[in-house]
Scaffold this motif. Structure first.
Motif, PDB file in Angstrom:
ATOM      1  N   VAL A  44      -1.925 -33.897  12.334  1.00  7.29           N
ATOM      2  CA  VAL A  44      -1.720 -32.773  13.264  1.00  7.29           C
ATOM      3  C   VAL A  44      -0.639 -33.140  14.270  1.00  7.29           C
ATOM      4  N   SER A 110       1.959 -23.562   4.521  1.00  5.39           N
ATOM      5  CA  SER A 110       0.632 -24.070   4.185  1.00  5.39           C
ATOM      6  C   SER A 110       0.599 -24.670   2.784  1.00  5.39           C
ATOM      7  N   LEU A 166      -5.162 -25.508   8.318  1.00 10.13           N
ATOM      8  CA  LEU A 166      -4.687 -25.418   9.706  1.00 10.13           C
ATOM      9  C   LEU A 166      -3.329 -24.719   9.779  1.00 10.13           C
ATOM     10  N   ASN A 169      -3.597 -21.016   9.427  1.00  6.87           N
ATOM     11  CA  ASN A 169      -4.134 -20.352  10.602  1.00  6.87           C
ATOM     12  C   ASN A 169      -2.978 -20.091  11.573  1.00  6.87           C
ATOM     13  N   PHE A 172      -3.494 -21.049  15.366  1.00  8.29           N
ATOM     14  CA  PHE A 172      -3.458 -22.490  15.615  1.00  8.29           C
ATOM     15  C   PHE A 172      -2.025 -22.997  15.586  1.00  8.29           C
ATOM     16  N   THR A 173      -1.288 -22.587  14.562  1.00  6.99           N
ATOM     17  CA  THR A 173       0.098 -23.040  14.407  1.00  6.99           C
ATOM     18  C   THR A 173       0.977 -22.528  15.546  1.00  6.99           C
TER      19      THR A 173
END
Length: 184
Positions: A44, A110, A166, A169, A172-173
């Motif tokens: 992350v 993604s 993630l 999403n 979130f990104t």
């Protein structure tokens, strides 16, 4: 590096440490063998924050595994130094991959993050091989490495799908891209 990025790196390192502790203490596969998902925080940080943030996060996330497999395990002081450096290499590499491919800015990010996660692990895998063969000078260093690499590839496969989720999403990104834009 500004305070916001340093704080993010330390937070993701703490997440990685917590994920390692949970898997090591609560869900061991065998004595001294457990799935290690500490690289989730490192990925992350690297993918969203860049190579410097990823590197620092890897150093922080590698401290507890370094202690457990270093001084408290069979690696001695080399483990305390080697494990954080290996994780830092993964964080730095994921940051360079993210910058180079502009992950998170394209609609297919993604899907790209799955192979990117595997590629980001290559420097740590090579470092780990050197660690066992040259630093620890195990006569069976390559055999030990292949066992660890097999487990690591299963972990990386699982983490690559978590990272893909993630990146898929959008909230979130967008949040991480807006607050931790890659400037390093």
């Amino acid at each position: 590096m500004d305070t916001k990025k340093l704080t993010f790196a330390i937070m993701m390192g703490a997440l990685g440490t917590a994920l390692f502790a949970v898997s090591y203490y609560l869900a061991p596969i065998a004595p001294s063998i457990a799935f290690d998902f500490s690289l989730i925080g490192v990925f992350v940080a690297g993918f969203y924050g860049g190579p410097t943030v990823g590197f620092i996060t890897g150093l922080v996330a590698g401290i507890l595994p370094g202690i457990m497999f270093g001084p408290l395990g069979t690696g001695g002081v080399f483990g305390l130094v080697g494990l954080p450096l290996g994780k830092a290499l993964t964080g730095m590499t994921s940051g360079f991959i993210s910058k180079g491919t502009k992950l998170g800015t394209k609609s297919h990010s993604s899907l790209l993050v799955i192979p990117s996660t595997f590629v980001a692990y290559i420097p740590e895998a090579l470092f780990t091989w050197g660690y066992f063969v040259f630093l620890l000078q195990y006569a069976t260093g390559t055999t030990v490495f292949l066992t660890i690499l097999s487990k690591a590839l299963i972990e990386i496969a699982i983490m690559s799908f978590i990272m893909a989720a993630l990146f898929a999403n959008k909230g979130f990104t967008r949040y991480l891209r807006s607050h931790f834009a890659q400037t390093n």
